[in-house]
Design a protein around this motif. Structure first.
Motif, mmCIF file in Angstrom:
data_model
loop_
_atom_site.group_PDB
_atom_site.id
_atom_site.type_symbol
_atom_site.label_atom_id
_atom_site.label_comp_id
_atom_site.label_asym_id
_atom_site.label_seq_id
_atom_site.Cartn_x
_atom_site.Cartn_y
_atom_site.Cartn_z
ATOM 1 N N ASN A 51 0.848 -1.189 0.000
ATOM 2 C CA ASN A 51 0.000 0.000 0.000
ATOM 3 C C ASN A 51 0.883 1.239 0.000
ATOM 4 O O ASN A 51 2.121 1.143 0.048
ATOM 5 C CB ASN A 51 -0.942 -0.007 1.211
ATOM 6 C CG ASN A 51 -0.193 -0.241 2.516
ATOM 7 O OD1 ASN A 51 0.824 0.411 2.791
ATOM 8 N ND2 ASN A 51 -0.672 -1.191 3.318
ATOM 9 N N ASP A 52 0.234 2.406 -0.040
ATOM 10 C CA ASP A 52 0.982 3.657 -0.099
ATOM 11 C C ASP A 52 1.848 3.867 1.141
ATOM 12 O O ASP A 52 2.980 4.349 1.044
ATOM 13 C CB ASP A 52 0.018 4.837 -0.236
ATOM 14 C CG ASP A 52 -0.742 4.826 -1.561
ATOM 15 O OD1 ASP A 52 -0.327 4.079 -2.469
ATOM 16 O OD2 ASP A 52 -1.743 5.548 -1.668
ATOM 17 N N ALA A 53 1.337 3.508 2.294
ATOM 18 C CA ALA A 53 2.091 3.712 3.531
ATOM 19 C C ALA A 53 3.391 2.912 3.518
ATOM 20 O O ALA A 53 4.441 3.405 3.956
ATOM 21 C CB ALA A 53 1.237 3.315 4.736
ATOM 22 N N GLU A 54 3.340 1.691 3.005
ATOM 23 C CA GLU A 54 4.550 0.872 2.942
ATOM 24 C C GLU A 54 5.553 1.461 1.963
ATOM 25 O O GLU A 54 6.762 1.496 2.224
ATOM 26 C CB GLU A 54 4.193 -0.553 2.534
ATOM 27 C CG GLU A 54 5.392 -1.498 2.543
ATOM 28 C CD GLU A 54 5.037 -2.917 2.137
ATOM 29 O OE1 GLU A 54 5.965 -3.741 2.068
ATOM 30 O OE2 GLU A 54 3.849 -3.199 1.887
ATOM 31 N N ALA A 55 5.066 1.949 0.821
ATOM 32 C CA ALA A 55 5.954 2.552 -0.170
ATOM 33 C C ALA A 55 6.625 3.802 0.392
ATOM 34 O O ALA A 55 7.835 4.007 0.237
ATOM 35 C CB ALA A 55 5.170 2.887 -1.433
ATOM 36 N N LEU A 56 5.855 4.645 1.062
ATOM 37 C CA LEU A 56 6.408 5.868 1.638
ATOM 38 C C LEU A 56 7.403 5.564 2.749
ATOM 39 O O LEU A 56 8.446 6.219 2.866
ATOM 40 C CB LEU A 56 5.282 6.748 2.175
ATOM 41 C CG LEU A 56 4.377 7.397 1.120
ATOM 42 C CD1 LEU A 56 3.181 8.060 1.784
ATOM 43 C CD2 LEU A 56 5.153 8.394 0.275
ATOM 44 N N ALA A 57 7.112 4.550 3.561
ATOM 45 C CA ALA A 57 8.018 4.196 4.651
ATOM 46 C C ALA A 57 9.351 3.695 4.111
ATOM 47 O O ALA A 57 10.420 4.047 4.626
ATOM 48 C CB ALA A 57 7.378 3.129 5.533
#
Length: 294
Positions: free
Chosen positions: A272-278
């Motif tokens: 998800n986006d949160a994993e990519a940003l992290a």
């Protein structure tokens, strides 16, 4: 995470990341080969010498110009840059570290009228090249290369392009770039209202996740982080740039890119986006000048 020494900088990447480095030092391309024995090194140099001597120059003679034996484990080969030119030379410096079986090849082009100076330049460079275990972080001033180190801190046109393939995120690729600039360009957000041209094919369906100023420690920069999802497939295109300062080893131009292929869940590089940003923040946030590098 593991720490990479790349050029004059350090970067933390996920363990198991495949690294594909490319280096230029003082306008000279630097390549590394491992598992090279003394016999193999001599064979490689002899084969290259023979190939240049056998190749014909259209204006007469061979492509070979000279061979300079710097020491037992270093030889400089000079040839013409092309079979029609008598104005430019190509130099190839072969250096062997016997103890570790590593061969370095430093190559570049010079003015044919300046051959003596070019030879002395390579002769002076040779003792500054040494082996470095990729897992170690040097403390002296200098430039990390693949399994090696070039000592010194004089301003020069050094560059690096480091390709990264994190095993933890299949389908994602990252690229770290750096070069000493003479005139910094305009900031990323002033040059483009959207993603840069290399992302043109994906721009129509991309939406910004984050966009704006992004400093990394003392390094001033800007980022554009975008994503797209269509038909159950997700992709990401992230870009951060720091334009650097003119003629600075401490603040060169720096760029980090992340691009993923279009993949359907659960095969997508990020859940998800949160994993990519992290993942992005963890890698980019770790970029820093190596202590003692300059």
């Amino acid at each position: 995470m593991k720490t990479l020494c790349v050029g004059r900088f350090l970067l933390d990447v996920p363990a198991g990341t495949t690294v594909n480095p490319g280096y230029v030092y003082a306008k000279k391309k630097v390549e590394t080969a491992t598992g090279v024995s003394t016999e193999r090194f001599r064979q490689q140099v002899a084969a290259r010498e023979a190939a240049l001597a056998a190749a014909s120059h259209r204006l007469g003679g061979s492509m070979s110009v000279s061979q300079t034996r710097i020491d037992e484990d270093a030889v400089l080969l000079t040839s013409w840059v092309s079979d029609t030119s008598k104005a430019g030379h190509r130099q190839e410096l072969y250096v062997l570290d016997r103890a570790h079986g590593v061969r370095y090849l430093v190559s570049g082009e010079t003015d044919a009228a300046k051959l003596p100076a070019a030879i002395e330049n390579y002769r002076a460079l040779r003792p500054r090249i040494s082996y470095r275990d990729p897992a170690t972080i040097p403390t002296a001033a200098g430039f990390c290369i693949d399994s090696g180190f070039i000592a010194g801190n004089r301003i020069n046109s050094e560059e690096m392009t480091i390709g990264l393939r994190p095993r933890a995120y299949p389908g994602a690729r990252m690229t770290l770039m750096s070069y000493v600039t003479g005139r910094p360009d305009r900031p990323l957000l002033q040059r483009s209202s959207d993603l840069p041209p290399e992302y043109a094919a994906a721009q129509a369906k991309m939406r910004n996740l984050r966009r704006g100023e992004r400093d990394v420690g003392p390094i001033q920069g800007q980022e554009i982080l975008a994503h797209a999802e269509e038909g159950g497939k997700r992709m990401y295109a992230f870009l951060w740039e720091s334009q650097g300062r003119a003629e600075s080893l401490q603040f060169p131009f720096l760029s980090l890119q992340l691009l993923t292929e279009e993949q359907a869940a659960p095969a997508a590089a990020f859940g998800n986006d949160a994993e990519a940003l992290a993942a992005w923040d963890q890698v980019l946030g770790s970029l820093r000048l190596r202590p003692g590098a300059i």
